[in-house]
Motif scaffolding. Structure first.
Motif, PDB file in Angstrom:
ATOM      1  N   ARG A 236      15.820  24.642  63.939  1.00 52.23           N
ATOM      2  CA  ARG A 236      16.586  23.825  62.902  1.00 52.23           C
ATOM      3  C   ARG A 236      15.822  23.160  61.778  1.00 52.23           C
ATOM      4  O   ARG A 236      16.144  23.300  60.757  1.00 52.23           O
ATOM      5  CB  ARG A 236      17.188  22.631  63.601  1.00 52.23           C
ATOM      6  CG  ARG A 236      18.138  21.782  62.746  1.00 52.23           C
ATOM      7  CD  ARG A 236      18.925  20.732  63.771  1.00 52.23           C
ATOM      8  NE  ARG A 236      19.947  19.975  62.818  1.00 52.23           N
ATOM      9  CZ  ARG A 236      20.879  19.323  63.126  1.00 52.23           C
ATOM     10  NH1 ARG A 236      21.453  19.282  64.456  1.00 52.23           N
ATOM     11  NH2 ARG A 236      21.800  18.443  62.374  1.00 52.23           N
ATOM     12  N   GLU A 240      16.534  24.160  57.774  1.00 53.52           N
ATOM     13  CA  GLU A 240      16.901  23.312  56.887  1.00 53.52           C
ATOM     14  C   GLU A 240      16.107  22.932  55.775  1.00 53.52           C
ATOM     15  O   GLU A 240      16.330  22.664  54.749  1.00 53.52           O
ATOM     16  CB  GLU A 240      17.360  22.047  57.688  1.00 53.52           C
ATOM     17  CG  GLU A 240      18.583  22.192  58.686  1.00 53.52           C
ATOM     18  CD  GLU A 240      18.928  20.910  59.365  1.00 53.52           C
ATOM     19  OE1 GLU A 240      18.126  19.974  59.459  1.00 53.52           O
ATOM     20  OE2 GLU A 240      20.155  20.850  59.933  1.00 53.52           O
ATOM     21  N   HIS A 241      14.655  22.917  56.124  1.00 50.44           N
ATOM     22  CA  HIS A 241      13.601  22.922  55.163  1.00 50.44           C
ATOM     23  C   HIS A 241      13.662  24.060  54.074  1.00 50.44           C
ATOM     24  O   HIS A 241      13.575  23.600  52.913  1.00 50.44           O
ATOM     25  CB  HIS A 241      12.243  22.680  55.750  1.00 50.44           C
ATOM     26  CG  HIS A 241      11.159  22.731  54.578  1.00 50.44           C
ATOM     27  ND1 HIS A 241      11.070  21.528  53.882  1.00 50.44           N
ATOM     28  CD2 HIS A 241      10.282  23.649  54.384  1.00 50.44           C
ATOM     29  CE1 HIS A 241       9.834  21.749  52.919  1.00 50.44           C
ATOM     30  NE2 HIS A 241       9.702  22.997  53.342  1.00 50.44           N
ATOM     31  N   SER A 250      22.250  29.356  52.133  1.00 50.83           N
ATOM     32  CA  SER A 250      22.637  28.230  52.769  1.00 50.83           C
ATOM     33  C   SER A 250      22.531  28.546  54.632  1.00 50.83           C
ATOM     34  O   SER A 250      22.395  29.620  54.926  1.00 50.83           O
ATOM     35  CB  SER A 250      24.443  28.270  52.553  1.00 50.83           C
ATOM     36  OG  SER A 250      24.871  29.400  53.223  1.00 50.83           O
TER      37      SER A 250
END
Length: 313
Positions: A236, A240-241, A250
């Protein structure tokens, strides 16, 4: 009836016998995982004679010319003299550089090979334990830029390799078997086209490599990554980074309980989109069916299936 010779041993088998079964029936303990010609764990070299091969396209031409065959796909129809793959002689030594648990079930294993391994994002390699257990794993590392080789091992189920992996320590040595290509990859000519990456569990490993390779090559089209996972995605934070660094990326992290609902609502960006899918057979089939119905041609859907070996084997 045909004879099989291995080293100093020779024995008779039934006409049309499966070569893998014939070898293991004689006590040679040739490893296997999928029995479908995908994992390449059951490599044997035919020194004399030629078996009937159901999947001659499963091995690259150069390896076939050297006499290598996948035992699970071969039938014995004439006398054969064979040699099984020996990881001590023919494998590439690799040192354990890092062991990190990403949650309670996923082990991130980083190996430093004795010499550089040339590979492309999306490929697999066999990992051999000291005990002679071999399993295929996708490379999660980034070719060229990362010196180590990274693997994401799902240790949630009991199994011989999972058990061996849990006992590894820094500095231990494993052997790498033959490298082989899967369907997952990134092509430079896709640079401006939409990409859809769908992963379940550690099916994320090769797509993590492919994703970063696409970004490294300056992919300009939109990229959507959907990771279906038990609870929280084990990658995760890095996902996300990365999404924060690239405006065209995305990331969507979805609990597996919501998988069918999310797949049913899946829409394609355009008919030019390429979809890369990795996970269990049922997951890959569900995704491929949904994508085809949504308008993506079968030639634009690339997939790899993770086949689980029987527990304890």
């Amino acid at each position: 009836m045909p004879d099989i010779t291995h080293g100093a041993r020779c024995w008779t088998v039934g006409e049309g016998s499966n070569l893998l079964d014939a070898l293991n029936g004689a006590g040679l303990n040739v490893p296997y995982s999928c029995r479908a010609g995908s994992c390449h764990a059951c490599l044997v070299r035919c020194l004399e004679g030629e078996p009937q091969d159901a999947r001659p396209d499963a091995l690259e031409r150069g390896r076939r010319m050297q006499g290598w065959r996948l035992a699970c796909q071969c039938r014995v129809t004439e006398d054969l003299r064979v040699a099984v793959f020996d990881p001590e002689r023919e494998g590439l030594p690799a040192r354990v550089e890092a062991l990190d648990w990403l949650g309670e079930e996923i082990l991130r294993l980083r190996l430093m090979p004795e010499r550089p391994l040339r590979y492309r994002a999306g490929q697999h390699v066999l990992l051999w334990s000291d005990g002679g257990v071999a399993r295929p794993y996708s490379l999660a590392s980034l070719p060229v830029e990362e010196a180590w080789l990274e693997f994401h091992l799902d240790c949630s189920r009991p199994g011989a390799f999972s058990k061996a992996a849990r006992e590894l320590t820094i500095g231990d040595s494993l052997r790498l078997g033959p490298l082989h290509g899967g369907a997952l990859r990134y092509e430079p000519e896709w640079q401006g086209r939409p990409l859809l990456l769908l992963a379940a569990g550690t099916g994320l490993a090769p797509l993590w490599s492919v994703l970063r390779e696409a970004l490294r090559q300056g992919h300009t089209g939109p990229i959507r990554l959907l990771h279906f996972c038990r609870g929280e995605s084990y990658l995760r934070a890095p996902l996300e980074h990365l999404a924060g660094l690239y405006a065209n990326l995305s990331v969507e992290l979805i609990d597996r309980h919501q998988m069918q609902h999310r797949l049913q609502s899946l829409r394609i960006a355009s008919r030019q989109e390429f979809a890369l899918v990795c996970g269990s057979g049922a997951f890959v089939d569900d995704c491929a069916k949904r994508l085809f119905l949504a308008g993506i041609s079968r030639g634009q859907i690339l997939s790899d299936v993770f086949v689980a070996r029987d527990t304890g084997a």
